[in-house]
Design an enzyme around this catalytic site. Structure first.
Site, PDB file in Angstrom:
ATOM      1  N   PRO A   9      26.415  24.993 -14.494  1.00 44.05           N
ATOM      2  CA  PRO A   9      25.356  24.636 -15.434  1.00 44.05           C
ATOM      3  C   PRO A   9      25.826  24.561 -16.882  1.00 44.05           C
ATOM      4  O   PRO A   9      26.621  25.371 -17.344  1.00 44.05           O
ATOM      5  CB  PRO A   9      24.320  25.753 -15.257  1.00 44.05           C
ATOM      6  CG  PRO A   9      25.033  26.868 -14.596  1.00 44.05           C
ATOM      7  CD  PRO A   9      26.131  26.246 -13.797  1.00 44.05           C
ATOM      8  N   ASN A  10      25.292  23.540 -17.541  1.00 41.87           N
ATOM      9  CA  ASN A  10      25.468  23.269 -18.969  1.00 41.87           C
ATOM     10  C   ASN A  10      26.854  22.776 -19.343  1.00 41.87           C
ATOM     11  O   ASN A  10      27.080  22.416 -20.495  1.00 41.87           O
ATOM     12  CB  ASN A  10      25.095  24.494 -19.819  1.00 41.87           C
ATOM     13  CG  ASN A  10      23.654  24.884 -19.593  1.00 41.87           C
ATOM     14  OD1 ASN A  10      22.764  24.052 -19.701  1.00 41.87           O
ATOM     15  ND2 ASN A  10      23.428  26.142 -19.243  1.00 41.87           N
ATOM     16  N   ARG A  17      27.882  20.991 -26.892  1.00 45.37           N
ATOM     17  CA  ARG A  17      27.339  22.342 -26.764  1.00 45.37           C
ATOM     18  C   ARG A  17      28.235  23.348 -27.480  1.00 45.37           C
ATOM     19  O   ARG A  17      29.398  23.513 -27.113  1.00 45.37           O
ATOM     20  CB  ARG A  17      27.239  22.714 -25.285  1.00 45.37           C
ATOM     21  CG  ARG A  17      26.801  24.137 -25.050  1.00 45.37           C
ATOM     22  CD  ARG A  17      26.935  24.529 -23.585  1.00 45.37           C
ATOM     23  NE  ARG A  17      26.565  25.923 -23.403  1.00 45.37           N
ATOM     24  CZ  ARG A  17      26.970  26.660 -22.395  1.00 45.37           C
ATOM     25  NH1 ARG A  17      27.742  26.152 -21.466  1.00 45.37           N
ATOM     26  NH2 ARG A  17      26.594  27.921 -22.308  1.00 45.37           N
ATOM     27  N   TYR A  22      33.139  26.209 -27.216  1.00 40.19           N
ATOM     28  CA  TYR A  22      33.599  25.362 -26.120  1.00 40.19           C
ATOM     29  C   TYR A  22      34.443  24.160 -26.552  1.00 40.19           C
ATOM     30  O   TYR A  22      34.909  23.410 -25.707  1.00 40.19           O
ATOM     31  CB  TYR A  22      32.398  24.871 -25.304  1.00 40.19           C
ATOM     32  CG  TYR A  22      31.632  25.999 -24.668  1.00 40.19           C
ATOM     33  CD1 TYR A  22      32.134  26.665 -23.559  1.00 40.19           C
ATOM     34  CD2 TYR A  22      30.421  26.435 -25.196  1.00 40.19           C
ATOM     35  CE1 TYR A  22      31.445  27.713 -22.972  1.00 40.19           C
ATOM     36  CE2 TYR A  22      29.721  27.483 -24.618  1.00 40.19           C
ATOM     37  CZ  TYR A  22      30.243  28.116 -23.516  1.00 40.19           C
ATOM     38  OH  TYR A  22      29.561  29.158 -22.942  1.00 40.19           O
ATOM     39  N   ASN A  71      34.374  26.650 -12.413  1.00 42.43           N
ATOM     40  CA  ASN A  71      33.736  27.244 -13.582  1.00 42.43           C
ATOM     41  C   ASN A  71      32.255  27.252 -13.256  1.00 42.43           C
ATOM     42  O   ASN A  71      31.562  26.237 -13.403  1.00 42.43           O
ATOM     43  CB  ASN A  71      34.022  26.445 -14.858  1.00 42.43           C
ATOM     44  CG  ASN A  71      33.450  27.114 -16.089  1.00 42.43           C
ATOM     45  OD1 ASN A  71      32.537  27.922 -16.006  1.00 42.43           O
ATOM     46  ND2 ASN A  71      33.979  26.761 -17.246  1.00 42.43           N
ATOM     47  N   ALA A  74      27.018  30.240 -16.096  1.00 45.02           N
ATOM     48  CA  ALA A  74      26.208  31.458 -16.060  1.00 45.02           C
ATOM     49  C   ALA A  74      26.000  31.986 -14.643  1.00 45.02           C
ATOM     50  O   ALA A  74      25.747  33.186 -14.464  1.00 45.02           O
ATOM     51  CB  ALA A  74      24.862  31.209 -16.742  1.00 45.02           C
ATOM     52  N   HIS A  77      27.756  35.250 -13.276  1.00 44.62           N
ATOM     53  CA  HIS A  77      27.283  36.609 -13.523  1.00 44.62           C
ATOM     54  C   HIS A  77      26.083  36.992 -12.673  1.00 44.62           C
ATOM     55  O   HIS A  77      25.609  38.126 -12.757  1.00 44.62           O
ATOM     56  CB  HIS A  77      26.931  36.755 -15.008  1.00 44.62           C
ATOM     57  CG  HIS A  77      27.958  36.122 -15.889  1.00 44.62           C
ATOM     58  ND1 HIS A  77      29.242  36.621 -16.016  1.00 44.62           N
ATOM     59  CD2 HIS A  77      27.919  34.987 -16.639  1.00 44.62           C
ATOM     60  CE1 HIS A  77      29.937  35.824 -16.830  1.00 44.62           C
ATOM     61  NE2 HIS A  77      29.158  34.836 -17.213  1.00 44.62           N
ATOM     62  N   ASP A  84      29.389  34.519  -1.542  1.00 43.91           N
ATOM     63  CA  ASP A  84      29.399  34.359  -0.088  1.00 43.91           C
ATOM     64  C   ASP A  84      30.029  33.034   0.315  1.00 43.91           C
ATOM     65  O   ASP A  84      30.813  32.972   1.277  1.00 43.91           O
ATOM     66  CB  ASP A  84      27.982  34.447   0.471  1.00 43.91           C
ATOM     67  CG  ASP A  84      27.401  35.846   0.444  1.00 43.91           C
ATOM     68  OD1 ASP A  84      28.160  36.816   0.237  1.00 43.91           O
ATOM     69  OD2 ASP A  84      26.172  35.973   0.629  1.00 43.91           O
ATOM     70  N   GLU A  95      38.689  31.085 -10.358  1.00 38.12           N
ATOM     71  CA  GLU A  95      37.575  31.157 -11.305  1.00 38.12           C
ATOM     72  C   GLU A  95      38.105  30.875 -12.707  1.00 38.12           C
ATOM     73  O   GLU A  95      39.112  31.447 -13.115  1.00 38.12           O
ATOM     74  CB  GLU A  95      36.955  32.550 -11.247  1.00 38.12           C
ATOM     75  CG  GLU A  95      35.838  32.787 -12.227  1.00 38.12           C
ATOM     76  CD  GLU A  95      35.330  34.221 -12.201  1.00 38.12           C
ATOM     77  OE1 GLU A  95      34.672  34.608 -13.173  1.00 38.12           O
ATOM     78  OE2 GLU A  95      35.598  34.967 -11.217  1.00 38.12           O
ATOM     79  N   HIS A  97      37.046  30.144 -16.959  1.00 40.88           N
ATOM     80  CA  HIS A  97      36.104  30.147 -18.086  1.00 40.88           C
ATOM     81  C   HIS A  97      36.826  29.606 -19.304  1.00 40.88           C
ATOM     82  O   HIS A  97      37.984  29.969 -19.560  1.00 40.88           O
ATOM     83  CB  HIS A  97      35.580  31.556 -18.366  1.00 40.88           C
ATOM     84  CG  HIS A  97      34.879  32.137 -17.188  1.00 40.88           C
ATOM     85  ND1 HIS A  97      33.596  31.788 -16.847  1.00 40.88           N
ATOM     86  CD2 HIS A  97      35.300  33.019 -16.253  1.00 40.88           C
ATOM     87  CE1 HIS A  97      33.256  32.435 -15.749  1.00 40.88           C
ATOM     88  NE2 HIS A  97      34.280  33.183 -15.357  1.00 40.88           N
ATOM     89  N   SER A  99      35.831  30.040 -22.506  1.00 35.04           N
ATOM     90  CA  SER A  99      35.859  31.096 -23.525  1.00 35.04           C
ATOM     91  C   SER A  99      36.353  32.398 -22.901  1.00 35.04           C
ATOM     92  O   SER A  99      36.376  32.544 -21.673  1.00 35.04           O
ATOM     93  CB  SER A  99      34.464  31.305 -24.116  1.00 35.04           C
ATOM     94  OG  SER A  99      33.590  31.852 -23.141  1.00 35.04           O
ATOM     95  N   ARG A 104      32.472  38.202 -25.513  1.00 35.98           N
ATOM     96  CA  ARG A 104      31.121  37.685 -25.721  1.00 35.98           C
ATOM     97  C   ARG A 104      30.085  38.735 -25.310  1.00 35.98           C
ATOM     98  O   ARG A 104      30.396  39.912 -25.219  1.00 35.98           O
ATOM     99  CB  ARG A 104      30.971  36.376 -24.940  1.00 35.98           C
ATOM    100  CG  ARG A 104      31.943  35.315 -25.479  1.00 35.98           C
ATOM    101  CD  ARG A 104      31.774  33.976 -24.872  1.00 35.98           C
ATOM    102  NE  ARG A 104      30.443  33.442 -25.170  1.00 35.98           N
ATOM    103  CZ  ARG A 104      29.917  32.423 -24.519  1.00 35.98           C
ATOM    104  NH1 ARG A 104      30.587  31.825 -23.550  1.00 35.98           N
ATOM    105  NH2 ARG A 104      28.725  31.977 -24.832  1.00 35.98           N
ATOM    106  N   ARG A 108      28.068  38.952 -19.859  1.00 40.01           N
ATOM    107  CA  ARG A 108      29.122  38.039 -19.402  1.00 40.01           C
ATOM    108  C   ARG A 108      30.391  38.771 -18.963  1.00 40.01           C
ATOM    109  O   ARG A 108      31.329  38.155 -18.478  1.00 40.01           O
ATOM    110  CB  ARG A 108      29.483  37.046 -20.505  1.00 40.01           C
ATOM    111  CG  ARG A 108      28.353  36.114 -20.880  1.00 40.01           C
ATOM    112  CD  ARG A 108      28.826  35.073 -21.877  1.00 40.01           C
ATOM    113  NE  ARG A 108      27.728  34.401 -22.534  1.00 40.01           N
ATOM    114  CZ  ARG A 108      27.093  33.333 -22.042  1.00 40.01           C
ATOM    115  NH1 ARG A 108      27.457  32.825 -20.886  1.00 40.01           N
ATOM    116  NH2 ARG A 108      26.105  32.786 -22.709  1.00 40.01           N
TER     117      ARG A 108
END
Length: 139
Positions: A9-10, A17, A22, A71, A74, A77, A84, A95, A97, A99, A104, A108
């Site tokens: 998302p986002n 953004r 970012y 990535n 949100a 978290h 699963d 995984e 990220h 940032s 932060r 997070r």
């Protein structure tokens, strides 16, 4: 070799953004550079703001690709469902990220998916994706 990048998302708003966090590049612009760095690797890209669509995509490709760079935004978290799903796949998942999530907000600092992933890379901007691809290529 085939690697699937999945953004949550986002992340479709990269470039506009919060550029202080970012950066100012869109992911599509970065993807051109990333593919040029790895001409022998087929790099596919998918983005969704919907948790179930991320799961559907991982299930679709997670038994045929050599690795997934995820990535989850949100959802990192909050999502046991993503954890699963990752555990059920044949392909290793890294995984990522953009940032450094540990610099932060407190919420997070904990990932629900890290325990199911091959590894975690965070805080190197968009270069975090290159580092994840490098990890999969050398795995």
């Amino acid at each position: 070799m085939k690697i699937q990048i999945i953004n949550g998302p986002n992340l479709n708003l990269l470039g506009t953004r919060e550029p202080g966090i970012y950066g100012s590049s869109t992911f599509e612009d970065y993807l051109v550079k990333l593919r040029a760095q790895y001409p022998d690797v087929e790099i596919d890209y998918y983005q969704s703001n919907i948790e179930g669509c991320l799961i559907d995509k991982m299930q679709e490709v997670g038994f045929s690709v050599d690795g997934i760079v995820l990535n989850a935004g949100a959802y990192t978290h909050t999502s046991i469902a993503l954890q699963d799903c990752i555990r059920s796949l044949k392909a290793p998942v890294v995984e990522v990220h953009i940032s450094n999530v540990h610099k932060r907000e407190e919420f997070r600092h904990h990932s629900m998916i890290s325990c199911a992933c091959l590894g975690v890379i965070c805080g190197f901007g968009l270069d975090s994706y290159r580092l994840a691809i490098e990890a999969i290529v050398n795995f």
